[in-house]
Design an enzyme around this catalytic site. Structure first.
Site, PDB file in Angstrom:
ATOM      1  N   THR A  57       0.854  -1.184   0.000  1.00 19.54           N
ATOM      2  CA  THR A  57       0.000   0.000   0.000  1.00 19.54           C
ATOM      3  C   THR A  57       0.890   1.235   0.000  1.00 19.54           C
ATOM      4  OG1 THR A  57      -0.088   0.314   2.401  1.00 19.54           O
ATOM      5  CG2 THR A  57      -1.591  -1.327   1.444  1.00 19.54           C
ATOM      6  N   CYS A  58       0.258   2.403   0.057  1.00 19.69           N
ATOM      7  CA  CYS A  58       1.051   3.631   0.061  1.00 19.69           C
ATOM      8  C   CYS A  58       1.889   3.756   1.332  1.00 19.69           C
ATOM      9  CB  CYS A  58       0.164   4.857  -0.108  1.00 19.69           C
ATOM     10  SG  CYS A  58      -1.101   5.034   1.169  1.00 19.69           S
ATOM     11  N   ASN A  59       1.483   3.076   2.403  1.00 18.31           N
ATOM     12  CA  ASN A  59       2.177   3.221   3.680  1.00 18.31           C
ATOM     13  C   ASN A  59       3.082   2.055   4.054  1.00 18.31           C
ATOM     14  OD1 ASN A  59       1.221   5.770   4.385  1.00 18.31           O
ATOM     15  ND2 ASN A  59      -0.690   4.938   5.182  1.00 18.31           N
ATOM     16  N   SER A 113      -1.587   1.896  11.586  1.00 17.67           N
ATOM     17  CA  SER A 113      -1.767   2.734  10.398  1.00 17.67           C
ATOM     18  C   SER A 113      -1.212   4.129  10.630  1.00 17.67           C
ATOM     19  CB  SER A 113      -3.259   2.838  10.040  1.00 17.67           C
ATOM     20  OG  SER A 113      -3.789   1.581   9.710  1.00 17.67           O
ATOM     21  N   ASP A 118      -7.501   3.769  10.568  1.00 17.28           N
ATOM     22  CA  ASP A 118      -7.783   3.687   9.129  1.00 17.28           C
ATOM     23  C   ASP A 118      -7.924   2.210   8.752  1.00 17.28           C
ATOM     24  OD1 ASP A 118      -7.957   3.833   6.417  1.00 17.28           O
ATOM     25  OD2 ASP A 118      -6.121   4.984   6.115  1.00 17.28           O
ATOM     26  N   PHE A 119      -9.109   1.813   8.330  1.00 17.97           N
ATOM     27  CA  PHE A 119      -9.374   0.403   8.068  1.00 17.97           C
ATOM     28  C   PHE A 119      -9.232   0.030   6.592  1.00 17.97           C
ATOM     29  CE2 PHE A 119     -11.347   0.936  12.196  1.00 17.97           C
ATOM     30  CZ  PHE A 119     -10.987  -0.230  12.843  1.00 17.97           C
ATOM     31  N   THR A 194      -8.182   8.432 -11.052  1.00 17.22           N
ATOM     32  CA  THR A 194      -9.488   8.147 -10.431  1.00 17.22           C
ATOM     33  C   THR A 194      -9.541   6.729  -9.861  1.00 17.22           C
ATOM     34  OG1 THR A 194     -10.375   7.591 -12.631  1.00 17.22           O
ATOM     35  CG2 THR A 194     -10.776   9.824 -11.808  1.00 17.22           C
TER      36      THR A 194
END
Length: 420
Positions: A57-59, A113, A118-119, A194
């Protein structure tokens, strides 16, 4: 330490890196797109790994797997990303067995997170699990663990206010715009990308800015049109990106490209331009800040924005941790049960053999014998007896091995198991 006995490899690892030690640029080096993840799984299978799942993911980027050596997993991560071992040693982490299990619970439940509670990560874990399962790279341990984490996440969301309020990267970006841009409803806003973050950002823009000048651009135009249709927004072709940037006041970039798509070569602002890059890896070149009147903010800065919502969420950490503890204990109870599962199965098989012999005898001896009804009755009896033995073994604690040995001796299960 648990001996898992569910894989030919006895150690369960998580190797990965996250926002806690790795900045956005570094995380980008280890980021794995969907095709890269699938290729990594194919390679893992080819070298003999039998249980592995990968999230990116981004994190964070993480690999959960059974292996003999964590370096095997680090090598896979580096092979299919553009990161290397030396960099991983500086920013990455390796956890094993119980520590790895606890880590997955905290990650999946939003306690680890970048934005507390944040789920979004749980959907990423579900997707990763499905991809691995479709490749037969999920064993009973990993399946049970993922399901336990999903259940914990659902309970925390339903039983606490850990996810109360609207706090996400997409909302943080809109909050920044509201706090720093005057007359925002009159500004031209261009959203490039998008995907999930782009869609969420678009929804927050419409909801909170009352802006009627929002334009969407996506490489695949029909996806942008699908999002725009919900909010009656303008859509432009990807070929018009440069011209639209020239006219806009606020550019929000949320694409999934592996290389920067916005560079100083395509930016010729006629007025001050605010750029918010919500992408990992970064999709806006750092050198755009050299252009006069251009301000660039990346996801990491926006993620650090805190508000009253986050302060409220922190109050529910103890409640969330209690739920995790309950579900983790249940998981380990199941794991303990697996230790004697072969004995219970052998015992049940032995009883079924007794059943078949007796039903055959009675059907020959008793006139009008209802074999079907007798089978239903004896099946229920077998189930109750084996369940009682299983309950005893679960409660036996230190004497479990002695109890298993006695069952094997009394019912000659050793011979039964060897004959399979």
């Amino acid at each position: 330490m648990y001996k898992y006995n569910v894989s030919k490899y006895q150690t369960f690892f998580v190797v990965g890196l996250s926002y806690q030690k790795a900045d956005a640029e570094t995380r980008g080096k280890f980021s794995l797109g969907i095709d890269q993840r699938k290729s990594l799984l194919d390679k893992a299978e080819s070298i003999g790994l039998d249980a592995i799942t990968v999230t990116s993911t981004c994190n964070r980027t993480e690999i959960y797997a059974f292996a003999d050596d964590a370096n095997t997993l680090v090598d896979l991560l580096c092979e299919f990303s553009i990161g290397d071992q030396d960099l991983f040693k500086k920013v990455g982490y390796v956890r094993e067995n119980e520590t790895a299990v606890s880590h997955m619970f905290r990650v999946g439940c939003g306690l680890d997170s970048q934005i507390l509670g944040d789920f979004e990560i749980i959907s990423q874990i579900k997707t990763a699990f499905t991809i691995s399962k479709n490749r037969n790279l999920i064993n009973p341990f990993l399946e049970r663990l993922v399901n336990s984490v999903i259940r914990s996440s659902r309970r925390i969301k339903n039983e606490t206010e850990m996810s109360s309020g609207v706090t996400s990267v997409s909302f943080a970006s809109v909050q920044y715009i509201l706090d720093h841009i005057e007359n925002v409803s009159e500004k031209n806003i261009l959203l490039f990308g998008t995907g999930k973050i782009g869609r969420n950002t678009c929804e927050n823009l419409v909801k909170h800015t009352s802006n009627k000048h929002i334009t969407l651009i996506n490489r695949t135009k029909d996806k942008a049109e699908e999002v725009a249709g919900k909010f009656n927004l303008t859509v432009k072709d990807y070929s018009e990106l440069q011209a639209e940037i020239r006219q806009t006041d606020i550019l929000i970039v949320a694409t999934g490209a592996q290389q920067p798509t916005i560079t100083n070569e395509i930016i010729f602002p006629k007025k001050p331009l605010l750029i918010l890059d919500l992408s990992i890896p970064k999709n806006v070149s750092e050198d755009v800040v050299k252009i006069d009147d251009v301000t660039l903010l990346h996801l990491d800065y926006l993620s650090q924005m805190t508000d009253q919502t986050l302060s409220k969420r922190k109050k529910f950490i103890p409640d969330a941790e209690l739920i995790i503890e309950e579900e983790r204990d249940e998981f380990y109870e199941w794991l303990d049960t697996r230790k004697f599962a072969p004995t219970i199965k052998a015992l049940k098989d032995k009883f079924k053999a007794f059943q078949a012999e007796e039903l055959d005898y009675q059907s020959r001896k008793v006139k009008g014998f209802d074999k079907e009804q007798a089978e239903v009755f004896s099946d229920r009896l077998i189930h109750k007896i084996t369940r009682s033995f299983a309950s005893h073994l679960r409660a036996a604690n230190g004497s479990t091995e002695d109890s298993v040995a006695l069952l094997k001796k009394v019912f000659e299960l050793e011979m039964q198991e060897k004959s399979k």
